[in-house]
Enzyme design. Structure first.
Site, PDB file in Angstrom:
ATOM      1  N   THR A   1       9.497  19.743  27.774  1.00  0.00           N
ATOM      2  CA  THR A   1       8.170  20.739  28.987  1.00  0.00           C
ATOM      3  C   THR A   1       7.104  20.207  28.591  1.00  0.00           C
ATOM      4  O   THR A   1       5.958  20.196  27.466  1.00  0.00           O
ATOM      5  CB  THR A   1       8.771  21.847  28.126  1.00  0.00           C
ATOM      6  OG1 THR A   1      10.283  21.958  27.747  1.00  0.00           O
ATOM      7  CG2 THR A   1       8.002  22.993  28.592  1.00  0.00           C
TER       8      THR A   1
ATOM      9  N   SER B   1       2.825  19.842  30.090  1.00  0.00           N
ATOM     10  CA  SER B   1       2.846  19.265  32.457  1.00  0.00           C
ATOM     11  C   SER B   1       2.831  17.660  32.216  1.00  0.00           C
ATOM     12  O   SER B   1       3.128  17.581  32.939  1.00  0.00           O
ATOM     13  CB  SER B   1       1.032  19.064  32.195  1.00  0.00           C
ATOM     14  OG  SER B   1       0.299  19.394  30.574  1.00  0.00           O
ATOM     15  N   THR B   2       2.780  16.986  30.336  1.00  0.00           N
ATOM     16  CA  THR B   2       2.742  15.012  31.074  1.00  0.00           C
ATOM     17  C   THR B   2       4.525  15.036  30.829  1.00  0.00           C
ATOM     18  O   THR B   2       4.590  14.385  31.486  1.00  0.00           O
ATOM     19  CB  THR B   2       2.699  14.948  29.489  1.00  0.00           C
ATOM     20  OG1 THR B   2       1.731  15.580  29.104  1.00  0.00           O
ATOM     21  CG2 THR B   2       2.913  13.448  29.155  1.00  0.00           C
TER      22      THR B   2
ATOM     23  N   ASP C   1       0.954  18.774  21.232  1.00  0.00           N
ATOM     24  CA  ASP C   1      -0.318  19.136  21.452  1.00  0.00           C
ATOM     25  C   ASP C   1      -0.906  19.113  20.461  1.00  0.00           C
ATOM     26  O   ASP C   1      -2.315  18.482  20.292  1.00  0.00           O
ATOM     27  CB  ASP C   1       0.122  20.681  20.379  1.00  0.00           C
ATOM     28  CG  ASP C   1       0.876  21.139  21.717  1.00  0.00           C
ATOM     29  OD1 ASP C   1       0.758  21.301  22.593  1.00  0.00           O
ATOM     30  OD2 ASP C   1       1.733  22.510  21.649  1.00  0.00           O
TER      31      ASP C   1
ATOM     32  N   GLY D   1       4.477  26.040  24.640  1.00  0.00           N
ATOM     33  CA  GLY D   1       5.114  26.497  24.576  1.00  0.00           C
ATOM     34  C   GLY D   1       6.347  27.745  23.848  1.00  0.00           C
ATOM     35  O   GLY D   1       5.940  27.884  23.027  1.00  0.00           O
TER      36      GLY D   1
ATOM     37  N   GLU E   1      13.432  21.902  22.174  1.00  0.00           N
ATOM     38  CA  GLU E   1      12.529  20.699  22.481  1.00  0.00           C
ATOM     39  C   GLU E   1      13.223  20.091  20.669  1.00  0.00           C
ATOM     40  O   GLU E   1      12.807  18.475  20.241  1.00  0.00           O
ATOM     41  CB  GLU E   1      11.325  20.744  21.821  1.00  0.00           C
ATOM     42  CG  GLU E   1      10.572  21.120  23.407  1.00  0.00           C
ATOM     43  CD  GLU E   1       9.327  21.613  23.481  1.00  0.00           C
ATOM     44  OE1 GLU E   1       8.869  21.818  24.497  1.00  0.00           O
ATOM     45  OE2 GLU E   1       8.392  21.933  22.504  1.00  0.00           O
TER      46      GLU E   1
ATOM     47  N   LYS F   1      -4.499  14.717  22.072  1.00  0.00           N
ATOM     48  CA  LYS F   1      -4.129  14.948  20.585  1.00  0.00           C
ATOM     49  C   LYS F   1      -4.010  13.966  19.901  1.00  0.00           C
ATOM     50  O   LYS F   1      -3.533  14.683  18.710  1.00  0.00           O
ATOM     51  CB  LYS F   1      -2.464  14.983  21.605  1.00  0.00           C
ATOM     52  CG  LYS F   1      -2.655  15.715  23.112  1.00  0.00           C
ATOM     53  CD  LYS F   1      -2.467  16.881  23.049  1.00  0.00           C
ATOM     54  CE  LYS F   1      -2.399  17.571  24.633  1.00  0.00           C
ATOM     55  NZ  LYS F   1      -0.996  16.975  25.411  1.00  0.00           N
TER      56      LYS F   1
HETATM   57  C1  5RP Z   1       5.641  22.944  24.639  1.00  0.00           C
HETATM   58  C2  5RP Z   1       5.481  21.379  24.062  1.00  0.00           C
HETATM   59  C3  5RP Z   1       4.133  20.675  25.141  1.00  0.00           C
HETATM   60  O1  5RP Z   1       5.179  19.301  24.973  1.00  0.00           O
HETATM   61  C4  5RP Z   1       3.228  20.605  24.343  1.00  0.00           C
HETATM   62  O2  5RP Z   1       2.373  21.598  25.106  1.00  0.00           O
HETATM   63  C5  5RP Z   1       2.048  19.622  25.017  1.00  0.00           C
HETATM   64  O3  5RP Z   1       1.578  19.893  26.395  1.00  0.00           O
HETATM   65  P1  5RP Z   1       1.103  19.220  27.833  1.00  0.00           P
HETATM   66  O4  5RP Z   1       1.362  18.016  28.169  1.00  0.00           O
HETATM   67  O5  5RP Z   1       1.172  20.057  28.200  1.00  0.00           O
HETATM   68  O6  5RP Z   1      -0.496  18.820  26.959  1.00  0.00           O
HETATM   69  O7  5RP Z   1       5.403  21.135  22.806  1.00  0.00           O
HETATM   70  O8  5RP Z   1       6.573  23.514  24.075  1.00  0.00           O
END
Ligand code: 5RP
Length: 222
Positions: A25, A27-28, A83, A96, A102, A120
Protein backbone atom coordinates in the site's frame (compact mmCIF):
# COMPACT_ATOMS: atom_id res chain seq x y z
CA UNK A 1 10.19 7.70 -14.79
CA UNK A 2 10.75 8.76 -11.15
CA UNK A 3 12.73 6.64 -8.68
CA UNK A 4 9.66 5.07 -7.05
CA UNK A 5 8.38 4.02 -10.46
CA UNK A 6 11.77 2.75 -11.53
CA UNK A 7 12.21 0.51 -8.49
CA UNK A 8 8.65 -0.79 -8.89
CA UNK A 9 9.22 -1.73 -12.52
CA UNK A 10 12.45 -3.45 -11.49
CA UNK A 11 10.66 -5.57 -8.87
CA UNK A 12 7.87 -6.52 -11.28
CA UNK A 13 10.47 -8.23 -13.48
CA UNK A 14 10.98 -10.78 -10.68
CA UNK A 15 7.38 -11.95 -10.72
CA UNK A 16 6.87 -15.32 -12.36
CA UNK A 17 3.87 -17.18 -13.70
CA UNK A 18 1.43 -18.66 -11.17
CA UNK A 19 2.86 -16.83 -8.19
CA UNK A 20 0.64 -15.61 -5.39
CA UNK A 21 1.72 -11.99 -5.13
CA UNK A 22 1.10 -9.73 -2.12
CA UNK A 23 0.37 -6.12 -2.99
CA UNK A 24 1.52 -3.40 -0.63
CA UNK A 25 0.00 0.00 0.00
CA UNK A 26 1.27 3.46 -0.87
CA UNK A 27 2.58 5.34 -3.88
CA UNK A 28 5.47 2.94 -4.60
CA UNK A 29 3.22 -0.10 -4.24
CA UNK A 30 0.79 1.58 -6.64
CA UNK A 31 3.49 1.79 -9.32
CA UNK A 32 4.19 -1.90 -8.76
CA UNK A 33 0.49 -2.76 -9.15
CA UNK A 34 0.36 -0.80 -12.40
CA UNK A 35 3.40 -2.59 -13.79
CA UNK A 36 2.10 -5.99 -12.71
CA UNK A 37 -1.19 -5.29 -14.49
CA UNK A 38 0.73 -4.28 -17.60
CA UNK A 39 2.70 -7.54 -17.50
CA UNK A 40 -0.48 -9.52 -17.00
CA UNK A 41 -1.87 -8.06 -20.23
CA UNK A 42 1.26 -9.45 -21.90
CA UNK A 43 0.41 -12.98 -20.63
CA UNK A 44 1.84 -13.13 -17.08
CA UNK A 45 -0.55 -15.13 -14.91
CA UNK A 46 -0.65 -14.39 -11.16
CA UNK A 47 -3.02 -14.29 -8.24
CA UNK A 48 -2.87 -11.28 -5.94
CA UNK A 49 -3.69 -10.60 -2.33
CA UNK A 50 -3.79 -6.99 -1.20
CA UNK A 51 -2.76 -5.36 2.07
CA UNK A 52 -5.52 -2.74 1.94
CA UNK A 53 -8.90 -1.93 0.44
CA UNK A 54 -7.35 0.84 -1.63
CA UNK A 55 -4.83 -1.57 -3.21
CA UNK A 56 -7.57 -4.14 -3.77
CA UNK A 57 -9.63 -1.57 -5.65
CA UNK A 58 -6.66 -0.39 -7.70
CA UNK A 59 -5.64 -3.94 -8.63
CA UNK A 60 -9.18 -4.95 -9.56
CA UNK A 61 -9.70 -1.82 -11.66
CA UNK A 62 -6.58 -2.76 -13.59
CA UNK A 63 -7.86 -6.29 -14.14
CA UNK A 64 -5.65 -8.20 -11.67
CA UNK A 65 -7.29 -11.17 -9.94
CA UNK A 66 -7.42 -10.50 -6.18
CA UNK A 67 -8.14 -13.17 -3.58
CA UNK A 68 -9.13 -12.26 -0.06
CA UNK A 69 -6.51 -12.53 2.70
CA UNK A 70 -8.80 -14.98 4.53
CA UNK A 71 -8.30 -17.47 1.70
CA UNK A 72 -4.54 -17.81 1.76
CA UNK A 73 -2.15 -19.51 4.17
CA UNK A 74 1.03 -18.43 2.38
CA UNK A 75 2.20 -16.40 -0.58
CA UNK A 76 5.21 -16.48 -2.88
CA UNK A 77 6.20 -12.87 -2.78
CA UNK A 78 5.12 -9.66 -1.09
CA UNK A 79 6.11 -6.31 -2.56
CA UNK A 80 5.71 -3.07 -0.63
CA UNK A 81 7.30 0.28 0.15
CA UNK A 82 8.52 1.50 3.53
CA UNK A 83 8.91 4.78 5.39
CA UNK A 84 12.37 4.06 6.81
CA UNK A 85 15.00 1.35 6.22
CA UNK A 86 18.16 0.79 8.28
CA UNK A 87 21.40 -0.83 7.13
CA UNK A 88 20.35 -4.12 8.68
CA UNK A 89 17.03 -4.10 6.78
CA UNK A 90 14.82 -3.19 9.72
CA UNK A 91 11.85 -1.24 8.38
CA UNK A 92 9.43 1.33 9.65
CA UNK A 93 6.02 1.05 7.99
CA UNK A 94 2.47 2.12 8.65
CA UNK A 95 2.28 5.80 7.86
CA UNK A 96 -0.97 4.65 6.27
CA UNK A 97 -3.71 2.72 8.02
CA UNK A 98 -2.95 -0.85 7.01
CA UNK A 99 0.03 -2.10 8.91
CA UNK A 100 -1.71 -5.17 10.38
CA UNK A 101 -2.31 -6.69 6.96
CA UNK A 102 1.07 -5.47 5.74
CA UNK A 103 2.89 -7.33 8.51
CA UNK A 104 0.73 -10.45 8.08
CA UNK A 105 1.58 -10.61 4.38
CA UNK A 106 5.26 -9.86 4.97
CA UNK A 107 5.44 -12.72 7.46
CA UNK A 108 3.47 -15.23 5.34
CA UNK A 109 5.49 -14.62 2.22
CA UNK A 110 8.44 -16.68 0.98
CA UNK A 111 10.05 -13.42 -0.16
CA UNK A 112 9.40 -9.85 0.91
CA UNK A 113 10.74 -7.25 -1.51
CA UNK A 114 10.94 -3.71 -0.17
CA UNK A 115 10.99 -0.84 -2.64
CA UNK A 116 12.37 2.54 -1.59
CA UNK A 117 14.15 5.56 -2.91
CA UNK A 118 17.24 6.70 -1.09
CA UNK A 119 15.36 9.26 1.02
CA UNK A 120 14.05 6.32 3.05
CA UNK A 121 17.49 5.16 4.24
CA UNK A 122 18.10 6.04 7.90
CA UNK A 123 20.66 5.30 10.56
CA UNK A 124 18.04 4.46 13.18
CA UNK A 125 14.31 3.67 13.18
CA UNK A 126 12.31 6.72 14.18
CA UNK A 127 14.78 9.15 12.61
CA UNK A 128 12.23 10.78 10.29
CA UNK A 129 8.86 9.50 11.44
CA UNK A 130 7.18 8.50 14.69
CA UNK A 131 6.55 4.79 15.18
CA UNK A 132 2.89 3.94 14.56
CA UNK A 133 1.39 1.77 17.26
CA UNK A 134 -2.10 0.42 16.56
CA UNK A 135 -4.03 -0.03 19.78
CA UNK A 136 -7.38 -1.45 20.76
CA UNK A 137 -9.49 1.70 21.23
CA UNK A 138 -10.24 1.10 24.92
CA UNK A 139 -6.57 0.39 25.69
CA UNK A 140 -4.95 3.55 24.32
CA UNK A 141 -4.33 5.31 27.64
CA UNK A 142 -2.82 2.23 29.29
CA UNK A 143 -0.63 1.63 26.23
CA UNK A 144 0.44 5.29 26.34
CA UNK A 145 1.41 4.83 30.01
CA UNK A 146 3.51 1.76 29.09
CA UNK A 147 5.24 3.72 26.33
CA UNK A 148 6.01 6.57 28.73
CA UNK A 149 7.40 4.10 31.27
CA UNK A 150 10.17 3.15 28.85
CA UNK A 151 10.98 6.79 28.08
CA UNK A 152 8.78 7.26 25.01
CA UNK A 153 6.18 9.86 24.14
CA UNK A 154 3.12 9.31 22.00
CA UNK A 155 -0.02 10.99 20.80
CA UNK A 156 -3.19 9.73 19.23
CA UNK A 157 -3.14 10.24 15.49
CA UNK A 158 -5.76 12.70 14.24
CA UNK A 159 -7.78 12.12 11.09
CA UNK A 160 -6.80 14.04 7.98
CA UNK A 161 -9.42 16.74 8.58
CA UNK A 162 -8.01 17.21 12.08
CA UNK A 163 -11.47 17.07 13.63
CA UNK A 164 -11.41 13.50 14.91
CA UNK A 165 -9.20 10.50 15.47
CA UNK A 166 -7.66 8.38 12.74
CA UNK A 167 -9.08 4.85 12.66
CA UNK A 168 -7.00 2.13 11.03
CA UNK A 169 -8.53 -0.28 8.50
CA UNK A 170 -8.53 -2.78 11.33
CA UNK A 171 -10.66 -0.47 13.51
CA UNK A 172 -7.83 0.49 15.86
CA UNK A 173 -6.64 3.86 17.13
CA UNK A 174 -3.06 4.79 16.28
CA UNK A 175 -0.53 6.19 18.74
CA UNK A 176 2.38 7.86 16.96
CA UNK A 177 5.30 7.23 19.32
CA UNK A 178 8.79 8.68 19.66
CA UNK A 179 11.58 7.18 21.73
CA UNK A 180 15.09 8.32 22.66
CA UNK A 181 17.52 7.16 19.95
CA UNK A 182 19.45 5.25 22.62
CA UNK A 183 16.78 2.51 22.43
CA UNK A 184 17.55 0.33 19.41
CA UNK A 185 14.92 -0.88 16.94
CA UNK A 186 15.18 -4.53 18.08
CA UNK A 187 14.59 -3.57 21.68
CA UNK A 188 11.68 -1.32 20.68
CA UNK A 189 10.21 -4.11 18.57
CA UNK A 190 10.29 -6.38 21.58
CA UNK A 191 8.98 -3.76 24.01
CA UNK A 192 6.06 -2.70 21.79
CA UNK A 193 5.10 -6.29 20.94
CA UNK A 194 4.91 -7.07 24.66
CA UNK A 195 2.49 -4.29 25.65
CA UNK A 196 -1.05 -5.63 26.19
CA UNK A 197 -3.61 -3.79 24.04
CA UNK A 198 -1.16 -3.20 21.18
CA UNK A 199 -2.61 -4.75 18.03
CA UNK A 200 0.49 -4.19 15.91
CA UNK A 201 3.25 -1.65 15.40
CA UNK A 202 5.30 -0.32 12.52
CA UNK A 203 8.71 -1.91 13.17
CA UNK A 204 9.32 -4.76 10.70
CA UNK A 205 12.37 -6.72 11.86
CA UNK A 206 13.79 -9.84 10.16
CA UNK A 207 11.04 -9.76 7.54
CA UNK A 208 12.55 -8.09 4.47
CA UNK A 209 14.31 -10.48 2.10
CA UNK A 210 15.63 -7.80 -0.25
CA UNK A 211 15.50 -4.03 -0.22
CA UNK A 212 15.77 -2.35 -3.62
CA UNK A 213 16.96 1.23 -3.36
CA UNK A 214 16.56 3.66 -6.24
CA UNK A 215 18.87 6.63 -6.42
CA UNK A 216 18.61 8.91 -9.44
CA UNK A 217 17.54 6.07 -11.70
CA UNK A 218 20.09 3.53 -10.40
CA UNK A 219 18.89 0.53 -8.44
CA UNK A 220 20.97 -1.17 -5.78
CA UNK A 221 20.09 -4.17 -3.67
CA UNK A 222 20.50 -4.47 0.09
C1 5RP B 1 1.88 2.25 4.33
C2 5RP B 1 3.35 2.00 4.14
C3 5RP B 1 3.96 2.48 2.87
O1 5RP B 1 4.59 1.41 2.24
C4 5RP B 1 4.96 3.54 3.21
O2 5RP B 1 4.28 4.61 3.85
C5 5RP B 1 5.67 4.07 1.95
O3 5RP B 1 4.77 4.80 1.17
P1 5RP B 1 5.20 5.44 -0.22
O4 5RP B 1 5.54 4.33 -1.15
O5 5RP B 1 3.97 6.21 -0.65
O6 5RP B 1 6.39 6.34 0.03
O7 5RP B 1 4.01 1.42 4.98
O8 5RP B 1 1.45 1.74 5.56
Amino acid sequence: MNDKQKVAVHAAQLIQNDMIVGLGTGSTANYFIEELARKQQQSLHVQCVASSIISTIKAQELGLPVVSIEHISRLDIYVDGADEVTNDKILLKGRGYDLVKEKLLAKASDKFLVLVDKTKLVSYIGQNYPIPVEVMPFAWKLVLASIEKVGGQAQLRANSAGDGLAISSHGSLVLDARFPDTIGASELNHVLSSIPGVVEHGIFESLATTVFVADNGHITEM
